[in-house]
Design a protein around this motif. Structure first.
Motif, PDB file in Angstrom:
ATOM      1  N   ALA A 106       0.828  -1.204   0.000  1.00  0.00           N
ATOM      2  CA  ALA A 106       0.000   0.000   0.000  1.00  0.00           C
ATOM      3  C   ALA A 106       0.868   1.263   0.000  1.00  0.00           C
ATOM      4  O   ALA A 106       0.537   2.254  -0.663  1.00  0.00           O
ATOM      5  CB  ALA A 106      -0.953  -0.010   1.191  1.00  0.00           C
ATOM      6  N   THR A 107       2.006   1.220   0.706  1.00  0.00           N
ATOM      7  CA  THR A 107       2.891   2.387   0.720  1.00  0.00           C
ATOM      8  C   THR A 107       3.542   2.616  -0.643  1.00  0.00           C
ATOM      9  O   THR A 107       4.008   3.724  -0.924  1.00  0.00           O
ATOM     10  CB  THR A 107       4.002   2.267   1.798  1.00  0.00           C
ATOM     11  N   LEU A 108       3.567   1.587  -1.471  1.00  0.00           N
ATOM     12  CA  LEU A 108       4.127   1.689  -2.827  1.00  0.00           C
ATOM     13  C   LEU A 108       3.056   2.012  -3.870  1.00  0.00           C
ATOM     14  O   LEU A 108       3.355   2.078  -5.060  1.00  0.00           O
ATOM     15  CB  LEU A 108       4.829   0.376  -3.211  1.00  0.00           C
ATOM     16  N   GLY A 109       1.815   2.178  -3.418  1.00  0.00           N
ATOM     17  CA  GLY A 109       0.719   2.504  -4.334  1.00  0.00           C
ATOM     18  C   GLY A 109       0.010   1.303  -4.922  1.00  0.00           C
ATOM     19  O   GLY A 109      -0.753   1.437  -5.879  1.00  0.00           O
ATOM     20  N   TYR A 110       0.231   0.123  -4.368  1.00  0.00           N
ATOM     21  CA  TYR A 110      -0.393  -1.096  -4.863  1.00  0.00           C
ATOM     22  C   TYR A 110      -1.646  -1.431  -4.058  1.00  0.00           C
ATOM     23  O   TYR A 110      -1.640  -1.333  -2.832  1.00  0.00           O
ATOM     24  CB  TYR A 110       0.570  -2.284  -4.765  1.00  0.00           C
ATOM     25  N   ALA A 111      -2.685  -1.852  -4.754  1.00  0.00           N
ATOM     26  CA  ALA A 111      -3.860  -2.427  -4.106  1.00  0.00           C
ATOM     27  C   ALA A 111      -3.626  -3.931  -4.058  1.00  0.00           C
ATOM     28  O   ALA A 111      -3.062  -4.509  -4.991  1.00  0.00           O
ATOM     29  CB  ALA A 111      -5.117  -2.117  -4.909  1.00  0.00           C
ATOM     30  N   SER A 112      -4.035  -4.564  -2.974  1.00  0.00           N
ATOM     31  CA  SER A 112      -3.757  -5.995  -2.867  1.00  0.00           C
ATOM     32  C   SER A 112      -4.962  -6.761  -2.350  1.00  0.00           C
ATOM     33  O   SER A 112      -5.826  -6.222  -1.663  1.00  0.00           O
ATOM     34  CB  SER A 112      -2.552  -6.235  -1.958  1.00  0.00           C
ATOM     35  N   ILE A 168      -2.094 -11.044  -4.259  1.00  0.00           N
ATOM     36  CA  ILE A 168      -1.951 -10.489  -5.598  1.00  0.00           C
ATOM     37  C   ILE A 168      -2.057  -8.985  -5.445  1.00  0.00           C
ATOM     38  O   ILE A 168      -2.839  -8.492  -4.627  1.00  0.00           O
ATOM     39  CB  ILE A 168      -2.994 -11.040  -6.597  1.00  0.00           C
ATOM     40  N   ALA A 169      -1.220  -8.263  -6.180  1.00  0.00           N
ATOM     41  CA  ALA A 169      -1.190  -6.811  -6.060  1.00  0.00           C
ATOM     42  C   ALA A 169      -1.294  -6.176  -7.438  1.00  0.00           C
ATOM     43  O   ALA A 169      -0.684  -6.649  -8.403  1.00  0.00           O
ATOM     44  CB  ALA A 169       0.100  -6.378  -5.374  1.00  0.00           C
ATOM     45  N   LEU A 170      -2.078  -5.118  -7.492  1.00  0.00           N
ATOM     46  CA  LEU A 170      -2.280  -4.357  -8.723  1.00  0.00           C
ATOM     47  C   LEU A 170      -1.649  -2.990  -8.534  1.00  0.00           C
ATOM     48  O   LEU A 170      -2.032  -2.241  -7.624  1.00  0.00           O
ATOM     49  CB  LEU A 170      -3.780  -4.240  -9.011  1.00  0.00           C
TER      50      LEU A 170
END
Length: 149
Positions: free
Chosen positions: A20-26, A41-43
Motif C-alpha cells: 500500500a505504501t508503494l501505491g499497490y492495491a492488494s 496479488i497486487a495491482l
C-alpha cells in the motif's frame, strides 16, 4: 485478532501494508485460475500485477508444488518470508520480501516478465470483481439468501 491468524496470514498482512505504501492495491487468497490460489496479488498504479507467496517455514516452502504455475499470472513473482526463514532455499530468479505481521521490505526485486495484454485485462477485471464482492460482503453478509447467488 493476531492470535486468530495463521503465520502465513500474518506475513500477508505485513506484505499488503507495505505494498500500500508503494501505491499497490492488494488482495489475499486470490484465485487467478481454477486450481490456483495465491497468497497475495497486487495491482500497481500502472496496471502491473505482482504475486507474492508467503512461506512461514521450510516445510511450507518444500510442500508447495504449485508456485511455478503462478508465474504465468503475474509481471513479477515474490516470496515473502520472515527473518528466520532459510532464504537460500528460494530460487534466485524470484523476488524476495522479508515480512512480519506489521510491515515488509523488498530485499530482492523480482525479474519482470510482462503479461500478455489479454491476460492482464482478464486478471484486472477479476481483481476488481473480487474486491467489490468482498467489500459488499461487509455490508451484506448473506447475499445468497436474498439473490440466490
Amino acid at each position: 485478532m493476531e492470535d486468530l491468524l495463521q503465520p502465513g496470514q500474518l506475513l500477508a498482512r505485513g506484505v499488503c501494508r507495505h505494498l500500500a505504501t508503494l501505491g499497490y492495491a492488494s488482495l489475499t487468497e486470490f484465485v487467478p485460475d481454477r486450481g490456483l490460489r495465491v497468497d497475495v496479488i497486487a495491482l500497481g498504479p500502472k496496471g502491473e500485477i505482482w504475486i507474492i507467496e508467503c512461506k512461514s517455514s521450510r516445510v511450507d516452502f518444500q510442500t508447495d508444488r504449485k508456485w511455478q504455475g503462478y508465474l504465468d499470472w503475474c509481471d513479477r513473482y515474490f516470496w515473502a518470508v520472515d527473518t528466520e526463514f532459510p532464504v537460500e532455499l528460494l530460487p534466485d530468479e524470484t523476488g524476495l520480501i522479508l515480512a512480519d505481521a506489521h510491515d515488509a521490505e523488498i530485499q530482492r526485486d523480482a525479474p519482470l516478465s510482462k503479461l500478455a495484454p489479454a491476460r492482464r485485462s482478464t486478471l484486472t477485471r477479476k481483481f476488481a470483481r473480487t474486491a467489490a464482492e468482498r467489500l459488499r460482503g461487509f455490508t451484506d453478509p448473506r447475499p445468497s439468501q436474498i439473490y440466490g447467488v
